[in-house]
Motif scaffolding. Sequence first.
Motif, PDB file in Angstrom:
ATOM      1  N   ALA A  89       0.857  -1.373   0.249  1.00  0.00           N
ATOM      2  CA  ALA A  89       0.039  -0.240  -0.215  1.00  0.00           C
ATOM      3  C   ALA A  89       0.680   1.278  -0.028  1.00  0.00           C
ATOM      4  CB  ALA A  89      -0.476  -0.271   0.843  1.00  0.00           C
ATOM      5  N   PRO A  90       0.850   2.748  -0.897  1.00  0.00           N
ATOM      6  CA  PRO A  90       1.482   2.977  -0.607  1.00  0.00           C
ATOM      7  C   PRO A  90       1.895   3.757   0.685  1.00  0.00           C
ATOM      8  CG  PRO A  90      -0.542   4.195  -2.471  1.00  0.00           C
ATOM      9  CD  PRO A  90      -0.914   2.490  -1.337  1.00  0.00           C
ATOM     10  N   GLY A  91       1.369   4.129   1.787  1.00  0.00           N
ATOM     11  CA  GLY A  91       1.459   4.507   3.618  1.00  0.00           C
ATOM     12  C   GLY A  91       2.262   3.265   3.540  1.00  0.00           C
ATOM     13  N   ALA A  92       3.127   2.096   3.096  1.00  0.00           N
ATOM     14  CA  ALA A  92       3.503   1.152   4.004  1.00  0.00           C
ATOM     15  C   ALA A  92       4.631   1.274   3.032  1.00  0.00           C
ATOM     16  CB  ALA A  92       3.011   0.082   3.697  1.00  0.00           C
ATOM     17  N   ARG A  93       5.279   1.852   2.031  1.00  0.00           N
ATOM     18  CA  ARG A  93       6.197   1.882   1.827  1.00  0.00           C
ATOM     19  C   ARG A  93       7.534   2.892   2.460  1.00  0.00           C
ATOM     20  NH1 ARG A  93       3.245   3.062  -3.980  1.00  0.00           N
ATOM     21  NH2 ARG A  93       2.247   1.211  -4.154  1.00  0.00           N
ATOM     22  N   GLY A  94       8.697   2.321   2.410  1.00  0.00           N
ATOM     23  CA  GLY A  94       9.638   2.659   3.142  1.00  0.00           C
ATOM     24  C   GLY A  94      10.120   2.383   4.510  1.00  0.00           C
ATOM     25  N   ARG A  95       9.008   1.682   5.213  1.00  0.00           N
ATOM     26  CA  ARG A  95       9.089   1.459   6.771  1.00  0.00           C
ATOM     27  C   ARG A  95       9.070  -0.118   6.938  1.00  0.00           C
ATOM     28  NH1 ARG A  95       2.646   2.901   7.374  1.00  0.00           N
ATOM     29  NH2 ARG A  95       3.078   0.650   9.349  1.00  0.00           N
ATOM     30  N   GLY A  96       9.808  -0.803   5.955  1.00  0.00           N
ATOM     31  CA  GLY A  96      10.317  -2.410   5.451  1.00  0.00           C
ATOM     32  C   GLY A  96       9.053  -3.045   5.864  1.00  0.00           C
ATOM     33  N   VAL A  97       8.432  -3.279   5.172  1.00  0.00           N
ATOM     34  CA  VAL A  97       7.102  -4.235   4.997  1.00  0.00           C
ATOM     35  C   VAL A  97       7.663  -4.877   4.449  1.00  0.00           C
ATOM     36  CG1 VAL A  97       4.819  -5.127   4.688  1.00  0.00           C
ATOM     37  CG2 VAL A  97       5.585  -2.407   6.185  1.00  0.00           C
ATOM     38  N   GLY A  98       7.766  -4.102   3.368  1.00  0.00           N
ATOM     39  CA  GLY A  98       8.609  -4.888   1.680  1.00  0.00           C
ATOM     40  C   GLY A  98       9.769  -5.943   1.964  1.00  0.00           C
ATOM     41  N   THR A  99      10.577  -5.648   3.372  1.00  0.00           N
ATOM     42  CA  THR A  99      11.453  -6.255   2.990  1.00  0.00           C
ATOM     43  C   THR A  99      11.244  -7.629   4.012  1.00  0.00           C
ATOM     44  OG1 THR A  99      13.207  -4.288   3.445  1.00  0.00           O
ATOM     45  CG2 THR A  99      14.156  -6.334   4.580  1.00  0.00           C
ATOM     46  N   ASP A 100      10.527  -7.213   5.152  1.00  0.00           N
ATOM     47  CA  ASP A 100      10.214  -8.008   6.209  1.00  0.00           C
ATOM     48  C   ASP A 100       8.884  -9.222   4.761  1.00  0.00           C
ATOM     49  OD1 ASP A 100      11.252  -7.789   7.394  1.00  0.00           O
ATOM     50  OD2 ASP A 100       9.392  -6.660   9.111  1.00  0.00           O
ATOM     51  N   LEU A 101       8.155  -8.860   4.210  1.00  0.00           N
ATOM     52  CA  LEU A 101       7.895  -9.917   3.262  1.00  0.00           C
ATOM     53  C   LEU A 101       8.336 -10.526   2.686  1.00  0.00           C
ATOM     54  CD1 LEU A 101       4.721  -7.364   1.957  1.00  0.00           C
ATOM     55  CD2 LEU A 101       4.487  -9.615   3.762  1.00  0.00           C
ATOM     56  N   LEU A 102       9.251 -10.042   1.979  1.00  0.00           N
ATOM     57  CA  LEU A 102      10.488 -11.000   1.192  1.00  0.00           C
ATOM     58  C   LEU A 102      11.224 -12.008   1.827  1.00  0.00           C
ATOM     59  CD1 LEU A 102      11.454 -11.271  -1.949  1.00  0.00           C
ATOM     60  CD2 LEU A 102      13.011  -9.303  -1.438  1.00  0.00           C
ATOM     61  N   MET A 103      11.945 -10.879   2.874  1.00  0.00           N
ATOM     62  CA  MET A 103      12.579 -12.529   3.551  1.00  0.00           C
ATOM     63  C   MET A 103      11.621 -13.217   4.223  1.00  0.00           C
ATOM     64  SD  MET A 103      15.310 -10.922   3.370  1.00  0.00           S
ATOM     65  CE  MET A 103      16.001 -11.930   4.627  1.00  0.00           C
ATOM     66  N   ARG A 104      10.406 -13.346   4.497  1.00  0.00           N
ATOM     67  CA  ARG A 104       9.531 -14.573   4.810  1.00  0.00           C
ATOM     68  C   ARG A 104       8.937 -15.523   3.601  1.00  0.00           C
ATOM     69  NH1 ARG A 104       8.774 -18.177   7.804  1.00  0.00           N
ATOM     70  NH2 ARG A 104       6.833 -19.113   8.135  1.00  0.00           N
ATOM     71  N   LEU A 105       8.844 -15.021   2.391  1.00  0.00           N
ATOM     72  CA  LEU A 105       8.611 -15.262   1.703  1.00  0.00           C
ATOM     73  C   LEU A 105       9.782 -16.466   0.783  1.00  0.00           C
ATOM     74  CD1 LEU A 105       5.984 -15.797  -0.716  1.00  0.00           C
ATOM     75  CD2 LEU A 105       7.284 -14.154  -1.668  1.00  0.00           C
ATOM     76  N   MET A 106      10.883 -15.995   1.070  1.00  0.00           N
ATOM     77  CA  MET A 106      11.667 -16.710   1.466  1.00  0.00           C
ATOM     78  C   MET A 106      11.919 -18.160   2.052  1.00  0.00           C
ATOM     79  SD  MET A 106      14.387 -13.401  -0.454  1.00  0.00           S
ATOM     80  CE  MET A 106      16.100 -14.640   0.057  1.00  0.00           C
ATOM     81  N   GLU A 107      11.802 -17.627   3.072  1.00  0.00           N
ATOM     82  CA  GLU A 107      11.971 -18.963   4.192  1.00  0.00           C
ATOM     83  C   GLU A 107      10.851 -19.795   3.466  1.00  0.00           C
ATOM     84  OE1 GLU A 107      11.459 -16.934   7.782  1.00  0.00           O
ATOM     85  OE2 GLU A 107      13.088 -16.041   7.917  1.00  0.00           O
ATOM     86  N   LEU A 108       9.570 -19.920   3.548  1.00  0.00           N
ATOM     87  CA  LEU A 108       8.807 -20.188   2.702  1.00  0.00           C
ATOM     88  C   LEU A 108       8.845 -21.541   2.168  1.00  0.00           C
ATOM     89  CD1 LEU A 108       5.508 -17.857   4.279  1.00  0.00           C
ATOM     90  CD2 LEU A 108       6.331 -19.736   5.409  1.00  0.00           C
ATOM     91  N   ALA A 109       9.648 -20.283   1.045  1.00  0.00           N
ATOM     92  CA  ALA A 109       9.387 -21.207  -0.475  1.00  0.00           C
ATOM     93  C   ALA A 109      10.606 -22.003  -0.384  1.00  0.00           C
ATOM     94  CB  ALA A 109      10.261 -20.382  -1.670  1.00  0.00           C
ATOM     95  N   ALA A 110      11.618 -21.855   0.866  1.00  0.00           N
ATOM     96  CA  ALA A 110      12.860 -22.857   0.614  1.00  0.00           C
ATOM     97  C   ALA A 110      12.439 -24.355   1.499  1.00  0.00           C
ATOM     98  CB  ALA A 110      14.191 -22.555   1.834  1.00  0.00           C
ATOM     99  N   GLU A 111      11.374 -23.550   2.300  1.00  0.00           N
ATOM    100  CA  GLU A 111      10.625 -24.620   3.577  1.00  0.00           C
ATOM    101  C   GLU A 111       9.860 -26.059   2.993  1.00  0.00           C
ATOM    102  OE1 GLU A 111       8.092 -22.613   6.745  1.00  0.00           O
ATOM    103  OE2 GLU A 111      10.561 -22.477   7.543  1.00  0.00           O
ATOM    104  N   SER A 112       9.385 -24.706   1.799  1.00  0.00           N
ATOM    105  CA  SER A 112       8.594 -25.651   0.366  1.00  0.00           C
ATOM    106  C   SER A 112       8.975 -26.496  -0.668  1.00  0.00           C
ATOM    107  CB  SER A 112       7.147 -24.784  -0.026  1.00  0.00           C
ATOM    108  OG  SER A 112       6.740 -24.250   0.952  1.00  0.00           O
ATOM    109  N   GLY A 113      10.802 -26.179  -0.730  1.00  0.00           N
ATOM    110  CA  GLY A 113      11.559 -27.267  -1.118  1.00  0.00           C
ATOM    111  C   GLY A 113      12.100 -26.379  -2.781  1.00  0.00           C
TER     112      GLY A 113
END
Length: 182
Positions: free
Chosen positions: A92-116
Motif C-alpha cells: 500500500a502506498p503508505g507502507a512504503r519505506g517502512r521495512g514492510v517489503g523487506t519483511d514480506l520478501l524475507m519471510r516469503l523466501m523462508e517459506l519457499a525454501a521450506e517448501s523445497g
Amino acid sequence: MSAHTIRPATIEDVPALTAIYEEAVLYGTASFELVPPDAAEMAARFQAITGQGFPYIVAEDAAGTVLGYAYANAFRTRPAYRFAVEDSVYLAPGARGRGVGTDLLMRLMELAAESGFRQMIAVIGGSDHTPSIRLHERAGFRMIGVFENSGYKFGRWIDTVLMQMPIGDGASSLPDETRRPV
C-alpha cells in the motif's frame, strides 16, 4: 516491537489485496497489466496460487489493516522449472519505506525454501524501479539481466529486470526428485 506482523493471507484479505494491486496497476510499473482485475478475478488468482500450495502472505498493522502482500508462484510451467519460483511483492502506498517489503520478501523466501524450492526469480517492471531493485538487492538477489523495452505502458517503453536468489540449498545439492515442492 514491530509495527506490523506477517501472516498467511486468507480469502478474506482479497478486498485489501485488490485495492493494493489496483493502485500498482494504475500508477506503477510493478505490473504490466493495464486494467486492474476486480475482486472476483483476484479471488480466483488467490485460490489458484494457494490451491497449488504456494506461499501467500500479508503484512498487517496492529489494527488489522493490510499494508502489503507477497506470494510465490511458478516461475515457468514446464517440469524442469519446478524448483524455481517467481516472487511478487506489493505494498500500500503508505507502507512504503517502512521495512514492510523487506519483511514480506524475507519471510516469503523462508517459506519457499521450506517448501523445497531452490531458486527465487524476481521479474521487475522497469529498470528505473529502484525501490524494488534495492529491495531485492538487500535480500541478496543478484542482477541476471534486463529485457530492454519489453513492455509498453503509460505511453513509454519499459524494461523488464531479472534478479535471482538461491534459496534453501540452491544448486549446492540435488533436490529430492520424488517430492515436488509445495
